[in-house]
Design an enzyme around this catalytic site. Structure first.
Site, PDB file in Angstrom:
ATOM      1  N   SER A  86       2.618  -2.339  10.319  1.00  0.00           N
ATOM      2  CA  SER A  86       4.723  -2.248  10.501  1.00  0.00           C
ATOM      3  C   SER A  86       5.636  -3.625  10.606  1.00  0.00           C
ATOM      4  O   SER A  86       5.739  -4.385  10.891  1.00  0.00           O
ATOM      5  CB  SER A  86       4.962  -1.918  11.962  1.00  0.00           C
TER       6      SER A  86
ATOM      7  N   ASN B 183       0.404  -1.195   0.436  1.00  0.00           N
ATOM      8  CA  ASN B 183       0.078  -0.021   0.092  1.00  0.00           C
ATOM      9  C   ASN B 183       0.880   1.517   0.303  1.00  0.00           C
ATOM     10  O   ASN B 183       1.392   1.716   0.400  1.00  0.00           O
ATOM     11  CB  ASN B 183      -1.030  -0.159   0.690  1.00  0.00           C
TER      12      ASN B 183
ATOM     13  N   GLU C  91      -5.713  -5.164  10.703  1.00  0.00           N
ATOM     14  CA  GLU C  91      -4.716  -3.789  11.054  1.00  0.00           C
ATOM     15  C   GLU C  91      -5.322  -3.188  11.960  1.00  0.00           C
ATOM     16  O   GLU C  91      -6.024  -2.536  11.510  1.00  0.00           O
ATOM     17  CB  GLU C  91      -4.687  -3.178   9.855  1.00  0.00           C
TER      18      GLU C  91
ATOM     19  N   GLU D 114      -6.837   5.008   7.776  1.00  0.00           N
ATOM     20  CA  GLU D 114      -7.000   6.623   7.329  1.00  0.00           C
ATOM     21  C   GLU D 114      -7.970   6.567   7.080  1.00  0.00           C
ATOM     22  O   GLU D 114      -8.454   8.004   6.731  1.00  0.00           O
ATOM     23  CB  GLU D 114      -5.855   6.219   6.551  1.00  0.00           C
TER      24      GLU D 114
ATOM     25  N   GLY E 248       2.326   1.898  10.660  1.00  0.00           N
ATOM     26  CA  GLY E 248       3.755   2.986  10.535  1.00  0.00           C
ATOM     27  C   GLY E 248       4.137   3.332  12.494  1.00  0.00           C
ATOM     28  O   GLY E 248       4.586   4.540  12.576  1.00  0.00           O
TER      29      GLY E 248
ATOM     30  N   LYS F  39      -0.189   4.321  -0.417  1.00  0.00           N
ATOM     31  CA  LYS F  39      -0.294   5.326   0.598  1.00  0.00           C
ATOM     32  C   LYS F  39      -0.409   6.532  -0.550  1.00  0.00           C
ATOM     33  O   LYS F  39      -0.360   6.595  -1.893  1.00  0.00           O
ATOM     34  CB  LYS F  39      -0.314   6.156   1.700  1.00  0.00           C
TER      35      LYS F  39
ATOM     36  N   HIS G 164      -9.386   1.250   4.313  1.00  0.00           N
ATOM     37  CA  HIS G 164      -8.409   1.361   5.511  1.00  0.00           C
ATOM     38  C   HIS G 164      -8.836   1.921   6.393  1.00  0.00           C
ATOM     39  O   HIS G 164      -9.356   2.909   5.884  1.00  0.00           O
ATOM     40  CB  HIS G 164      -7.178   1.795   4.421  1.00  0.00           C
TER      41      HIS G 164
HETATM   42  P1  PGA Z   1       2.748   0.264   7.692  1.00  0.00           P
HETATM   43  O1  PGA Z   1       0.852   0.580   7.239  1.00  0.00           O
HETATM   44  O2  PGA Z   1       3.181  -1.094   7.139  1.00  0.00           O
HETATM   45  O3  PGA Z   1       3.739   1.241   6.984  1.00  0.00           O
HETATM   46  O4  PGA Z   1       1.947  -0.285   9.666  1.00  0.00           O
HETATM   47  C1  PGA Z   1       0.451  -0.689   7.190  1.00  0.00           C
HETATM   48  C2  PGA Z   1      -1.048   0.009   5.870  1.00  0.00           C
HETATM   49  O5  PGA Z   1      -1.483   1.012   6.267  1.00  0.00           O
HETATM   50  O6  PGA Z   1      -1.842  -0.871   5.379  1.00  0.00           O
END
Ligand code: PGA
Length: 252
Positions: A213, A12, A167, A99, A173, A14, A97
């Site tokens: 992560s 992803n 997730e 976010e 992150g 982003k 997601h």
């Molecule tokens: P990350 O993000 O691997 O940077 O923690 C995962 C995601 O948001 O899909």
């Protein structure tokens, strides 16, 4: 009998990249994709999808998007339809997601509508679920996740047109992850819920990815868990070597 769920590793990206950097990242991944036993997918931002699709043409890596609208066309300023994504070469789309739940106010029912739109367009929907740190601390993880899965899974979902990504919001992150046993236990609980709300076939054969992560140094242990079928990778997916190392850690 438990059926085999082929590992699936998705990047992803982003809101990152330019045409040049996306082409270069996609090319590096495509050139080394054969090292992995997993299905591989990258999800760039909308304007970069066409360029990435060209760079991946003929390779084992698929391209997807990070969101879609629930309608096929119309007066929805700034939105992108699942049909448009299919038209430009996408095979998958991430929906729900955390976010977007946080920043765009996406609700379970809107996410279910997006997943249904993805299916209508012939795309696989990757439905994201996850608890906040406060929900985990309150011992509500399984209840929150069950509620999200129930609310986001459209009625026509199958193990072939849908993937679930677990997730934990607090792990995204942050460099923090649940233990591999904790992560696997949530996946088991998702399967148990699907047995009640969907079917035994979906419960046993749908792929459930872990995201939050996941990095080269923890991927092998996470991916070795019996109910973790792959990863949804954010930060580490922006570096070809890291993404490929995670992909290579997927069990045969
Ligand atoms: P990350 O993000 O691997 O940077 O923690 C995962 C995601 O948001 O899909």
């Amino acid at each position: 009998m438990t059926q085999w769920r082929k590992p699936f590793i998705a990047g992803n990206w982003k809101m990152n990249g330019t045409l040049d950097s996306a082409r270069s990242l996609a090319t590096k991944i495509a050139d080394n994709a054969q090292r992995s036993a997993a299905d591989l997918l990258v999800c760039p931002p909308f304007p970069l999808i066409g360029t990435v699709a060209e760079a991946l043409a003929g390779s084992a890596v698929s391209v997807g998007a990070q969101a879609c609208h629930s309608k096929a066309s119309g007066a929805y300023t700034g939105c992108v339809a699942a049909e448009m994504l299919a038209d430009i070469g996408c095979s998958h789309v991430i929906v729900g997601h955390s976010e977007r739940r946080r920043d765009c106010g996406e609700t379970n029912s809107f996410i279910a509508d997006q997943a249904a739109a993805a299916h209508r367009a012939g795309l696989v929907a990757i439905i994201c679920v996850g608890e906040t740190e406060a929900e985990r601390d309150a011992g509500r993880t399984n209840a929150v996740i069950a509620d999200q899965v129930r609310g986001c899974l459209p009625s026509e979902a199958t193990a072939r047109n849908t993937i679930i990504a677990y997730e934990p919001v607090w792990a995204i992150g942050s460099g923090k992850t649940p233990t591999v046993q904790e992560a696997n236990a949530v996946h088991v609980s998702i399967r148990r819920g699907l047995l009640e709300t969907a079917s035994a076939d979906i419960s046993e054969t749908i792929r459930i990815l872990y995201g939050g992560s996941m990095k080269p140094d923890n991927a092998k242990e996470l991916l070795a868990q019996p109910d973790i079928d792959g990863g949804l990778i954010g930060g580490a997916a922006l570096n070809a070597a890291d993404f490929l190392e995670i992909a290579a850690a997927a069990p045969l």
